[in-house]
Design a protein around this motif. Structure first.
Motif, PDB file in Angstrom:
ATOM      1  N   ALA A 206      38.433 -62.402 -13.324  1.00  0.00           N
ATOM      2  CA  ALA A 206      39.358 -62.604 -12.209  1.00  0.00           C
ATOM      3  C   ALA A 206      40.371 -61.473 -12.137  1.00  0.00           C
ATOM      4  O   ALA A 206      40.719 -60.999 -11.044  1.00  0.00           O
ATOM      5  N   TYR A 207      40.836 -61.021 -13.300  1.00  0.00           N
ATOM      6  CA  TYR A 207      41.841 -59.948 -13.327  1.00  0.00           C
ATOM      7  C   TYR A 207      41.281 -58.654 -12.745  1.00  0.00           C
ATOM      8  O   TYR A 207      41.986 -57.894 -12.079  1.00  0.00           O
TER       9      TYR A 207
ATOM     10  N   CYS B 230      34.447 -64.217  -9.810  1.00  0.00           N
ATOM     11  CA  CYS B 230      34.021 -63.649 -11.092  1.00  0.00           C
ATOM     12  C   CYS B 230      33.283 -62.342 -10.834  1.00  0.00           C
ATOM     13  O   CYS B 230      33.451 -61.729  -9.793  1.00  0.00           O
ATOM     14  N   GLY B 231      32.443 -61.894 -11.793  1.00  0.00           N
ATOM     15  CA  GLY B 231      31.794 -60.603 -11.647  1.00  0.00           C
ATOM     16  C   GLY B 231      30.441 -60.540 -12.322  1.00  0.00           C
ATOM     17  O   GLY B 231      29.693 -61.533 -12.375  1.00  0.00           O
ATOM     18  N   LEU B 232      30.129 -59.384 -12.881  1.00  0.00           N
ATOM     19  CA  LEU B 232      28.799 -59.110 -13.413  1.00  0.00           C
ATOM     20  C   LEU B 232      28.426 -60.011 -14.581  1.00  0.00           C
ATOM     21  O   LEU B 232      27.253 -60.378 -14.732  1.00  0.00           O
ATOM     22  N   VAL B 233      29.385 -60.382 -15.421  1.00  0.00           N
ATOM     23  CA  VAL B 233      29.051 -61.274 -16.533  1.00  0.00           C
ATOM     24  C   VAL B 233      28.430 -62.561 -15.998  1.00  0.00           C
ATOM     25  O   VAL B 233      27.380 -63.011 -16.470  1.00  0.00           O
ATOM     26  N   HIS B 234      29.062 -63.142 -15.000  1.00  0.00           N
ATOM     27  CA  HIS B 234      28.540 -64.387 -14.448  1.00  0.00           C
ATOM     28  C   HIS B 234      27.205 -64.174 -13.723  1.00  0.00           C
ATOM     29  O   HIS B 234      26.321 -65.032 -13.788  1.00  0.00           O
TER      30      HIS B 234
ATOM     31  N   GLU C 171      21.043 -60.433  -7.169  1.00  0.00           N
ATOM     32  CA  GLU C 171      21.109 -61.304  -6.000  1.00  0.00           C
ATOM     33  C   GLU C 171      22.207 -62.362  -6.130  1.00  0.00           C
ATOM     34  O   GLU C 171      22.440 -63.132  -5.199  1.00  0.00           O
ATOM     35  N   ASP C 172      22.872 -62.404  -7.252  1.00  0.00           N
ATOM     36  CA  ASP C 172      23.865 -63.440  -7.519  1.00  0.00           C
ATOM     37  C   ASP C 172      25.154 -63.184  -6.730  1.00  0.00           C
ATOM     38  O   ASP C 172      25.611 -62.047  -6.599  1.00  0.00           O
ATOM     39  N   GLY C 173      25.754 -64.247  -6.241  1.00  0.00           N
ATOM     40  CA  GLY C 173      26.931 -64.115  -5.390  1.00  0.00           C
ATOM     41  C   GLY C 173      28.160 -63.557  -6.077  1.00  0.00           C
ATOM     42  O   GLY C 173      29.047 -63.017  -5.403  1.00  0.00           O
ATOM     43  N   SER C 174      28.253 -63.675  -7.411  1.00  0.00           N
ATOM     44  CA  SER C 174      29.433 -63.165  -8.112  1.00  0.00           C
ATOM     45  C   SER C 174      29.479 -61.642  -8.168  1.00  0.00           C
ATOM     46  O   SER C 174      30.543 -61.057  -8.362  1.00  0.00           O
ATOM     47  N   LEU C 175      28.335 -60.995  -8.007  1.00  0.00           N
ATOM     48  CA  LEU C 175      28.253 -59.558  -8.230  1.00  0.00           C
ATOM     49  C   LEU C 175      29.138 -58.757  -7.277  1.00  0.00           C
ATOM     50  O   LEU C 175      29.674 -57.712  -7.646  1.00  0.00           O
ATOM     51  N   GLY C 176      29.310 -59.245  -6.064  1.00  0.00           N
ATOM     52  CA  GLY C 176      30.090 -58.502  -5.089  1.00  0.00           C
ATOM     53  C   GLY C 176      31.531 -58.275  -5.487  1.00  0.00           C
ATOM     54  O   GLY C 176      32.187 -57.360  -4.973  1.00  0.00           O
TER      55      GLY C 176
END
Length: 390
Positions: free
Chosen positions: A202-203, A258-262, A361-366
């Protein structure tokens, strides 16, 4: 000047023993009969009975759906939905961690809007508010009780997909850390590393802003202060610290993303049924190293390190500060037992190409500061297949 939207649950009860307060809250809402959405282990541990005792004391009816899987799927949602209709339930109570809350959110949205949960993929696809949801949290990690996000597995495609919907926000969140006192070490560690991942991602999210960053930095501080004790030598202070830290992390990532980890972790859960928090704990340090290729992310990691570890950062440059934070994350993960090779938990080399493709394709990546290639994502998985202590 930029403006931002900030989503929170309708109300939150917080503190040791606050579960007792749900009776008056339910009566004030005029709700008559709940579908309790949970899993068998919480029935066996007697935690669900603590909830039903309060309901019986206040004359509130209920039915039970105890079949939620660790990674709830479309089938779980359909089963819960059928019970809502059969039992004429007018609200939901989820008891557990992210699995129960996510499943209940999906049931509530579909019950109120019709169709299938697959119809609501994306952001704010529903048109009507969910059935009211009381989310009773029993872990310190997912923070699903305080966010509009939920994640469901499509078992037909082995895909884990996320949904964000303002109509899915719980009417009442309950964070009573007396329910967390007897959590086993592995679950405490995994959910705790999940909370840390939420806060760090998040940060550094491209959609973050000052409010979410402020919540995230305090969440990170609380996790570093309390997770090791909560996992290895639990006491009331450490349980309260983790309950608070994960909630703040939820308010942060629930609004910033979130991001790439998720994006990578979701695929491990969908394909292998692995615990989400454990996967995050394994992935987080290596993804952070990859993200240091972004000047912005590197700077942000350094900012976190300066706040939490000022003595270690004295006289250091941005790259060194970022590495200090990554090393601290690795050390914490090692201490609580979530730093293990992917191969050890059943990930197969021949699946890495598939996993990498799904992650993209995951939505968190953006939200991630760097948009990786398929080969770069695969390389991170490969690195973690046989990771060793540094």
């Amino acid at each position: 000047m930029s403006t931002f939207q900030y989503f929170v649950p309708g109300r939150t009860l917080f503190g040791y023993g606050c579960l007792a307060g749900i009776g008056p809250e339910i009566q004030a809402g005029g709700y008559k009969k709940a579908l309790i959405v949970t899993d068998p282990s919480l029935v066996e541990l007697g935690i669900v009975k603590k909830v039903t005792d309060v309901l019986e004391e206040h004359g509130v009816g209920f039915a039970l759906f105890t079949g939620v899987k660790p990674n709830p799927d479309v089938g779980d949602v359909e089963k819960g939905l059928a019970l809502v209709r059969e039992e004429s339930c007018d609200f939901l109570i989820s008891v557990g961690g992210g699995s129960a809350h996510d499943c209940a959110k999906a049931v509530g949205i579909v019950a109120a809007n019709g169709g299938s949960v697959l119809d609501y993929r994306g952001v704010d696809k529903s048109t009507r508010p969910s059935l009211p949801l009381v989310a009773v949290n029993t872990t310190a990690g997912t923070a699903s009780e305080c966010t509009r996000a939920y994640v469901i597995v499509n078992e037909k495609t082995s895909e884990k997909f996320g949904i964000k919907d303002r109509h899915a926000l719980p009417a009442l969140a309950v964070d009573d850390h007396s329910l967390m006192m007897d959590l086993p070490k592995g679950l405490t560690a995994g959910t705790g590393m999940d909370a840390l991942t939420h806060a760090i991602e998040a940060y550094t999210s491209k959609n973050g802003f000052l409010l979410t960053c402020s919540l995230a930095i305090e969440a990170i501080r609380l996790v570093f202060r309390h997770l090791e004790t909560a996992a290895l030598r639990p006491d009331e202070a450490s349980r309260e610290g983790m309950a608070t830290g994960q909630y703040l992390a939820g308010l942060a990532f629930g609004n910033a993303g979130c991001g790439l980890v998720h994006s990578m972790s979701h695929q491990l859960s969908a394909v292998y049924g692995l615990p989400h928090g454990l996967c995050n704990g394994i992935l987080l340090p290596e993804v952070m190293r990859f993200n240091c290729g972004s000047h912005k992310a590197r700077q942000q990691y350094g900012e976190i390190a300066e706040v939490l570890f000022p003595l270690d950062c004295r006289g250091k440059g941005p790259e060194e500060k970022a590495e200090i934070l990554i090393e601290k994350v690795e050390a914490l993960s090692e201490k609580v037992g979530t730093r293990v090779p992917l191969r050890e938990i059943g990930v197969r080399e021949e699946d890495l190409e598939l996993l990498a493709g799904k992650a993209l394709e995951d939505g968190s990546l953006g939200n991630n500061q760097i948009q990786p290639s398929r080969e770069q994502v695969k390389k991170i998985y490969e690195t973690l297949m046989e990771q060793e202590g540094r």
